[in-house]
Design a protein around this motif. Structure first.
Motif, PDB file in Angstrom:
ATOM      1  N   SER A  57      11.902   1.483  -9.645  1.00 47.04           N
ATOM      2  CA  SER A  57      11.609   0.250  -8.922  1.00 47.04           C
ATOM      3  C   SER A  57      10.947  -0.766  -9.855  1.00 47.04           C
ATOM      4  CB  SER A  57      10.706   0.528  -7.713  1.00 47.04           C
ATOM      5  OG  SER A  57       9.485   1.098  -8.123  1.00 47.04           O
ATOM      6  N   THR A  58      10.875  -1.986  -9.386  1.00 42.12           N
ATOM      7  CA  THR A  58      10.201  -3.051 -10.108  1.00 42.12           C
ATOM      8  C   THR A  58       8.841  -3.274  -9.464  1.00 42.12           C
ATOM      9  OG1 THR A  58      12.312  -4.083 -10.639  1.00 42.12           O
ATOM     10  CG2 THR A  58      10.359  -5.472 -10.811  1.00 42.12           C
ATOM     11  N   VAL A  59       7.817  -3.413 -10.287  1.00 40.93           N
ATOM     12  CA  VAL A  59       6.459  -3.621  -9.779  1.00 40.93           C
ATOM     13  C   VAL A  59       6.360  -5.030  -9.197  1.00 40.93           C
ATOM     14  CG1 VAL A  59       4.015  -3.752 -10.388  1.00 40.93           C
ATOM     15  CG2 VAL A  59       5.475  -2.010 -11.455  1.00 40.93           C
ATOM     16  N   LYS A  60       5.990  -5.074  -7.921  1.00 46.41           N
ATOM     17  CA  LYS A  60       5.760  -6.350  -7.251  1.00 46.41           C
ATOM     18  C   LYS A  60       4.267  -6.581  -7.057  1.00 46.41           C
ATOM     19  CE  LYS A  60      10.172  -6.149  -4.920  1.00 46.41           C
ATOM     20  NZ  LYS A  60      10.801  -5.179  -4.089  1.00 46.41           N
ATOM     21  N   SER A  61       3.529  -5.465  -6.861  1.00 47.18           N
ATOM     22  CA  SER A  61       2.083  -5.571  -6.690  1.00 47.18           C
ATOM     23  C   SER A  61       1.412  -4.260  -7.098  1.00 47.18           C
ATOM     24  CB  SER A  61       1.739  -5.887  -5.232  1.00 47.18           C
ATOM     25  OG  SER A  61       2.097  -4.796  -4.397  1.00 47.18           O
ATOM     26  N   VAL A  62       0.175  -4.385  -7.555  1.00 43.58           N
ATOM     27  CA  VAL A  62      -0.650  -3.231  -7.898  1.00 43.58           C
ATOM     28  C   VAL A  62      -2.012  -3.461  -7.266  1.00 43.58           C
ATOM     29  CG1 VAL A  62      -1.779  -1.941  -9.760  1.00 43.58           C
ATOM     30  CG2 VAL A  62       0.517  -2.851 -10.096  1.00 43.58           C
ATOM     31  N   SER A  63      -2.523  -2.444  -6.597  1.00 46.47           N
ATOM     32  CA  SER A  63      -3.856  -2.561  -6.019  1.00 46.47           C
ATOM     33  C   SER A  63      -4.641  -1.285  -6.281  1.00 46.47           C
ATOM     34  CB  SER A  63      -3.770  -2.839  -4.513  1.00 46.47           C
ATOM     35  OG  SER A  63      -3.096  -1.783  -3.852  1.00 46.47           O
ATOM     36  N   LEU A  64      -5.958  -1.429  -6.275  1.00 49.22           N
ATOM     37  CA  LEU A  64      -6.873  -0.311  -6.482  1.00 49.22           C
ATOM     38  C   LEU A  64      -7.741  -0.173  -5.244  1.00 49.22           C
ATOM     39  CD1 LEU A  64      -8.096  -1.160 -10.115  1.00 49.22           C
ATOM     40  CD2 LEU A  64      -6.071   0.142  -9.415  1.00 49.22           C
ATOM     41  N   ALA A  65      -8.016   1.074  -4.866  1.00 48.59           N
ATOM     42  CA  ALA A  65      -8.864   1.315  -3.702  1.00 48.59           C
ATOM     43  C   ALA A  65      -9.798   2.481  -3.985  1.00 48.59           C
ATOM     44  CB  ALA A  65      -8.013   1.625  -2.471  1.00 48.59           C
ATOM     45  N   LYS A  66     -11.038   2.335  -3.564  1.00 46.39           N
ATOM     46  CA  LYS A  66     -12.007   3.425  -3.682  1.00 46.39           C
ATOM     47  C   LYS A  66     -11.663   4.488  -2.642  1.00 46.39           C
ATOM     48  CE  LYS A  66     -14.971   2.059  -6.818  1.00 46.39           C
ATOM     49  NZ  LYS A  66     -15.224   2.843  -8.006  1.00 46.39           N
ATOM     50  N   VAL A  67     -11.746   5.758  -3.050  1.00 48.89           N
ATOM     51  CA  VAL A  67     -11.460   6.882  -2.157  1.00 48.89           C
ATOM     52  C   VAL A  67     -12.515   7.962  -2.365  1.00 48.89           C
ATOM     53  CG1 VAL A  67      -8.967   6.474  -1.971  1.00 48.89           C
ATOM     54  CG2 VAL A  67      -9.842   7.843  -3.853  1.00 48.89           C
ATOM     55  N   ALA A  68     -12.500   8.950  -1.485  1.00 44.76           N
ATOM     56  CA  ALA A  68     -13.425  10.094  -1.568  1.00 44.76           C
ATOM     57  C   ALA A  68     -14.866   9.607  -1.642  1.00 44.76           C
ATOM     58  CB  ALA A  68     -13.063  10.998  -2.739  1.00 44.76           C
ATOM     59  N   ASN A  69     -15.267   8.832  -0.636  1.00 44.86           N
ATOM     60  CA  ASN A  69     -16.626   8.296  -0.562  1.00 44.86           C
ATOM     61  C   ASN A  69     -16.996   7.474  -1.791  1.00 44.86           C
ATOM     62  OD1 ASN A  69     -17.139   9.411   1.982  1.00 44.86           O
ATOM     63  ND2 ASN A  69     -17.692  11.364   1.073  1.00 44.86           N
ATOM     64  N   GLY A  70     -16.023   6.778  -2.364  1.00 46.91           N
ATOM     65  CA  GLY A  70     -16.268   5.903  -3.491  1.00 46.91           C
ATOM     66  C   GLY A  70     -16.364   6.589  -4.837  1.00 46.91           C
ATOM     67  N   GLN A  71     -16.140   7.897  -4.869  1.00 51.42           N
ATOM     68  CA  GLN A  71     -16.241   8.636  -6.133  1.00 51.42           C
ATOM     69  C   GLN A  71     -15.051   8.368  -7.050  1.00 51.42           C
ATOM     70  OE1 GLN A  71     -16.818  12.705  -4.521  1.00 51.42           O
ATOM     71  NE2 GLN A  71     -18.491  12.774  -6.017  1.00 51.42           N
ATOM     72  N   TYR A  72     -13.908   8.101  -6.468  1.00 51.53           N
ATOM     73  CA  TYR A  72     -12.684   7.946  -7.244  1.00 51.53           C
ATOM     74  C   TYR A  72     -11.972   6.660  -6.848  1.00 51.53           C
ATOM     75  CZ  TYR A  72     -13.441  12.873  -8.214  1.00 51.53           C
ATOM     76  OH  TYR A  72     -14.006  14.062  -8.602  1.00 51.53           O
ATOM     77  N   THR A  73     -10.957   6.328  -7.628  1.00 47.60           N
ATOM     78  CA  THR A  73     -10.138   5.155  -7.350  1.00 47.60           C
ATOM     79  C   THR A  73      -8.687   5.603  -7.291  1.00 47.60           C
ATOM     80  OG1 THR A  73     -11.711   3.791  -8.571  1.00 47.60           O
ATOM     81  CG2 THR A  73      -9.552   2.825  -8.137  1.00 47.60           C
ATOM     82  N   GLN A  74      -7.931   5.002  -6.380  1.00 45.87           N
ATOM     83  CA  GLN A  74      -6.513   5.308  -6.242  1.00 45.87           C
ATOM     84  C   GLN A  74      -5.704   4.053  -6.539  1.00 45.87           C
ATOM     85  OE1 GLN A  74      -5.062   6.507  -2.303  1.00 45.87           O
ATOM     86  NE2 GLN A  74      -4.004   8.152  -3.366  1.00 45.87           N
ATOM     87  N   VAL A  75      -4.622   4.233  -7.276  1.00 47.40           N
ATOM     88  CA  VAL A  75      -3.732   3.127  -7.639  1.00 47.40           C
ATOM     89  C   VAL A  75      -2.556   3.109  -6.667  1.00 47.40           C
ATOM     90  CG1 VAL A  75      -2.231   2.168  -9.433  1.00 47.40           C
ATOM     91  CG2 VAL A  75      -4.363   3.333 -10.079  1.00 47.40           C
ATOM     92  N   SER A  76      -2.233   1.932  -6.186  1.00 50.53           N
ATOM     93  CA  SER A  76      -1.044   1.757  -5.347  1.00 50.53           C
ATOM     94  C   SER A  76      -0.112   0.763  -6.030  1.00 50.53           C
ATOM     95  CB  SER A  76      -1.409   1.231  -3.959  1.00 50.53           C
ATOM     96  OG  SER A  76      -2.119   2.210  -3.239  1.00 50.53           O
ATOM     97  N   VAL A  77       1.160   1.093  -6.026  1.00 58.70           N
ATOM     98  CA  VAL A  77       2.191   0.224  -6.584  1.00 58.70           C
ATOM     99  C   VAL A  77       3.128  -0.153  -5.439  1.00 58.70           C
ATOM    100  CG1 VAL A  77       4.115   0.043  -8.206  1.00 58.70           C
ATOM    101  CG2 VAL A  77       2.042   1.294  -8.863  1.00 58.70           C
ATOM    102  N   ASN A  78       3.297  -1.439  -5.249  1.00 56.59           N
ATOM    103  CA  ASN A  78       4.149  -1.943  -4.163  1.00 56.59           C
ATOM    104  C   ASN A  78       3.714  -1.389  -2.802  1.00 56.59           C
ATOM    105  OD1 ASN A  78       5.555  -3.265  -6.175  1.00 56.59           O
ATOM    106  ND2 ASN A  78       7.161  -1.724  -6.274  1.00 56.59           N
ATOM    107  N   GLY A  79       2.392  -1.255  -2.630  1.00 55.26           N
ATOM    108  CA  GLY A  79       1.839  -0.805  -1.358  1.00 55.26           C
ATOM    109  C   GLY A  79       1.845   0.689  -1.143  1.00 55.26           C
ATOM    110  N   LYS A  80       2.275   1.464  -2.135  1.00 55.86           N
ATOM    111  CA  LYS A  80       2.347   2.919  -1.996  1.00 55.86           C
ATOM    112  C   LYS A  80       1.423   3.576  -3.015  1.00 55.86           C
ATOM    113  CE  LYS A  80       5.442   6.797  -2.635  1.00 55.86           C
ATOM    114  NZ  LYS A  80       6.466   7.241  -3.525  1.00 55.86           N
ATOM    115  N   ALA A  81       0.544   4.455  -2.543  1.00 55.53           N
ATOM    116  CA  ALA A  81      -0.345   5.187  -3.438  1.00 55.53           C
ATOM    117  C   ALA A  81       0.494   6.072  -4.354  1.00 55.53           C
ATOM    118  CB  ALA A  81      -1.320   6.043  -2.632  1.00 55.53           C
TER     119      ALA A  81
END
Length: 118
Positions: A57-81
């Motif tokens: 796929s082609t990257v349209k968007s990238v977002s980062l979100a805190k997970v596991a009570n803020g201990q870690y970060t998860q990357v999402s590409v095109n709205g999908k983790a």
């Protein structure tokens, strides 16, 4: 009874390996976001998960979100983790790099994708 315990242990170990670089440090996530620029071509391929072909796929968007009570970060590409251990970035025609390795996320040896990504 031993067979049951072996089966349960095996299932848990497969699950753990399948999420190698899904929850990562903030620094790793920020480095991944820098690599995964809008318009980049990426391929998801997880041999361990039973994939037989890559999803390109082609990257349209990238977002980062805190997970596991803020201990870690998860990357999402095109709205999908995504799990960076199974995400490959095209850096040149016919050349892809494993994103987890590029951001120094420790994972098992990345599967070669040359045979499944055209």
């Amino acid at each position: 009874m031993k067979a049951l315990l072996f089966t349960v242990a095996t299932l848990f170990s497969i699950t753990a390996m399948a999420d190698q670089c899904a929850y990562i440090s903030q620094g790793e996530a920020e480095r991944a976001a820098l690599l995964l620029q809008k318009g980049s071509v990426v391929a998801e391929y997880c041999e361990l998960c039973g994939d037989t072909t890559a999803t390109v796929s082609t990257v349209k968007s990238v977002s980062l979100a805190k997970v596991a009570n803020g201990q870690y970060t998860q990357v999402s590409v095109n709205g999908k983790a995504v799990d960076l251990a199974y995400l490959y970035l095209q850096v040149a025609p016919g050349k892809k790099v494993n994103v987890a390795q590029a951001v120094n996320c420790e994972s098992l040896d990345a599967t070669t994708v040359s045979s499944v990504i055209k």
